[in-house]
Design a protein around this motif. Structure first.
Motif, mmCIF file in Angstrom:
data_model
loop_
_atom_site.group_PDB
_atom_site.id
_atom_site.type_symbol
_atom_site.label_atom_id
_atom_site.label_comp_id
_atom_site.label_asym_id
_atom_site.label_seq_id
_atom_site.Cartn_x
_atom_site.Cartn_y
_atom_site.Cartn_z
ATOM 1 N N THR A 184 15.201 47.908 39.910
ATOM 2 C CA THR A 184 14.040 47.861 39.008
ATOM 3 C C THR A 184 14.361 47.031 37.769
ATOM 4 N N VAL A 185 15.562 47.190 37.246
ATOM 5 C CA VAL A 185 15.998 46.376 36.110
ATOM 6 C C VAL A 185 15.909 44.889 36.452
ATOM 7 N N VAL A 186 16.409 44.517 37.622
ATOM 8 C CA VAL A 186 16.368 43.113 38.046
ATOM 9 C C VAL A 186 14.928 42.618 38.096
ATOM 10 N N HIS A 187 14.027 43.418 38.659
ATOM 11 C CA HIS A 187 12.625 43.008 38.756
ATOM 12 C C HIS A 187 12.008 42.817 37.375
ATOM 13 N N LEU A 188 12.288 43.732 36.465
ATOM 14 C CA LEU A 188 11.694 43.642 35.130
ATOM 15 C C LEU A 188 12.244 42.457 34.339
ATOM 16 N N ILE A 189 13.528 42.178 34.485
ATOM 17 C CA ILE A 189 14.111 41.031 33.794
ATOM 18 C C ILE A 189 13.486 39.736 34.298
ATOM 19 N N THR A 190 13.307 39.630 35.589
ATOM 20 C CA THR A 190 12.892 38.358 36.187
ATOM 21 C C THR A 190 11.377 38.182 36.242
ATOM 22 N N HIS A 199 24.031 39.270 41.099
ATOM 23 C CA HIS A 199 22.974 38.273 40.970
ATOM 24 C C HIS A 199 23.420 37.049 40.174
ATOM 25 N N GLY A 200 24.713 36.934 39.940
ATOM 26 C CA GLY A 200 25.230 35.744 39.276
ATOM 27 C C GLY A 200 25.255 35.811 37.764
ATOM 28 N N GLY A 201 25.024 36.997 37.199
ATOM 29 C CA GLY A 201 25.055 37.152 35.755
ATOM 30 C C GLY A 201 26.400 37.664 35.270
ATOM 31 N N TYR A 202 26.493 37.888 33.968
ATOM 32 C CA TYR A 202 27.698 38.380 33.306
ATOM 33 C C TYR A 202 27.328 39.610 32.486
ATOM 34 N N MET A 245 12.497 35.539 33.479
ATOM 35 C CA MET A 245 13.793 34.995 33.092
ATOM 36 C C MET A 245 14.786 35.212 34.212
ATOM 37 N N LYS A 246 15.599 34.233 34.461
ATOM 38 C CA LYS A 246 16.593 34.383 35.518
ATOM 39 C C LYS A 246 17.816 35.149 35.008
ATOM 40 N N ILE A 247 18.536 35.746 35.943
ATOM 41 C CA ILE A 247 19.752 36.484 35.631
ATOM 42 C C ILE A 247 20.985 35.599 35.778
ATOM 43 N N GLU A 248 20.949 34.707 36.714
ATOM 44 C CA GLU A 248 22.094 33.838 36.982
ATOM 45 C C GLU A 248 22.536 33.086 35.734
ATOM 46 N N ASN A 249 23.839 33.124 35.471
ATOM 47 C CA ASN A 249 24.440 32.437 34.329
ATOM 48 C C ASN A 249 23.923 32.943 32.986
ATOM 49 N N ARG A 250 23.497 34.200 32.950
ATOM 50 C CA ARG A 250 23.080 34.836 31.702
ATOM 51 C C ARG A 250 23.970 36.054 31.456
#
Length: 255
Positions: free
Chosen positions: A232-238, A28-31, A1-6
């Motif tokens: 690590t959070v970013v990697h697991l989300i994406t 990373h473009g998220g909120y 899942m992408k982080i941008e716009n989420r």
């Protein structure tokens, strides 16, 4: 899942691992919606990140259903046009406050009241927010790759996996134990459940007055850095194949 716009709900988002995670998600473009008891630190972070990227609904006790409900309503209203991506649950306490006494010699053994306090925050507070964010994610259209609706990422600890510190370790063992059952319950709806179990990280929870000196990791021989947790959070989300797992982040240390 992408982080941008989420949009991601971050508990304990005003300091330590949560704060660094919030900053990284915005980069990373998220909120981010920040859930924390510390109003000043939360307001300062929102000012730094800009209110168009971050929202603090006011002080929230994660163990209170009504407070979490109200906070999520405010956050979702603030980001009414942003798709909810999930939650990163970092809030927790290492010990009960001094007013909650232990027992035995020097009151150094864990009393029921201390145990109850820590379980309420670390376990029940984690599940409280996880469940309520999961309920909101159910209304998402499964438009992500593989039909994913969102992700719930919790924070356990190597103290829970390795069996140390009665109250804190037990609460974090329970958070780790929650991970796979929650993943199985939510899998039908395209929601993942993952947990990170950090070793000692350089955050305010390592209080010098705690009478516990955390050792450095095996290698690198130092405490972890909040930015390493956040990446690590970013990697697991994406990475969609991470689900139902507890990921140790401890540089080889065993508690």
């Amino acid at each position: 899942m992408k982080i941008e716009n989420r949009l991601f709900i971050i508990t304990g988002g005003a300091s330590g691992l949560g704060k660094e995670t919030a900053k990284t998600i915005v980069r990373h473009g998220g909120y981010v919606g920040i859930i924390d008891l510390n109003a000043k630190a939360s307001d300062d972070l929102v000012e730094k990140l800009d209110a168009k990227n971050a929202c603090f609904p006011g002080p929230v006790d994660v163990s209170s259903e009504s407070q979490v409900d109200e906070a999520l309503v405010k956050i979702m209203r603030h980001f009414s046009s942003v798709r909810l991506g999930g939650a990163v649950l970092c809030s927790g306490v290492l010990f009960a406050p001094p007013r909650v006494k232990g027992y035995g010699p020097g009151n150094k053994l864990t009393s029921y009241q201390q145990f109850q306090y820590i379980i309420n925050v670390n376990l029940l507070g984690t599940y409280n927010v996880a469940q309520k964010v999961s309920e909101l994610l159910l209304s998402n259209e499964p438009t992500e790759e593989d039909g994913e609706r969102g992700v719930i990422l919790t924070t356990s600890s190597i103290t829970g996996l390795d069996g140390t510190i009665v109250g804190y370790g037990t609460s974090k063992a329970a958070v780790a134990g929650l991970t796979l059952p929650l993943a199985k319950e939510l899998a039908e709806f395209g929601i993942r459940s993952i947990s990170i179990a950090p070793g000692p990280f350089d955050t305010p929870i390592l209080d010098n007055d705690a009478n516990i000196k955390a050792p450095p990791c095996l290698f690198p021989r130092r405490y972890g850095r909040p930015a390493e947790f956040a990446s690590t959070v970013v990697h697991l989300i994406t990475h969609p194949m991470f689900n139902g797992s507890v990921v140790r982040l401890d540089a080889g240390l065993r508690a």
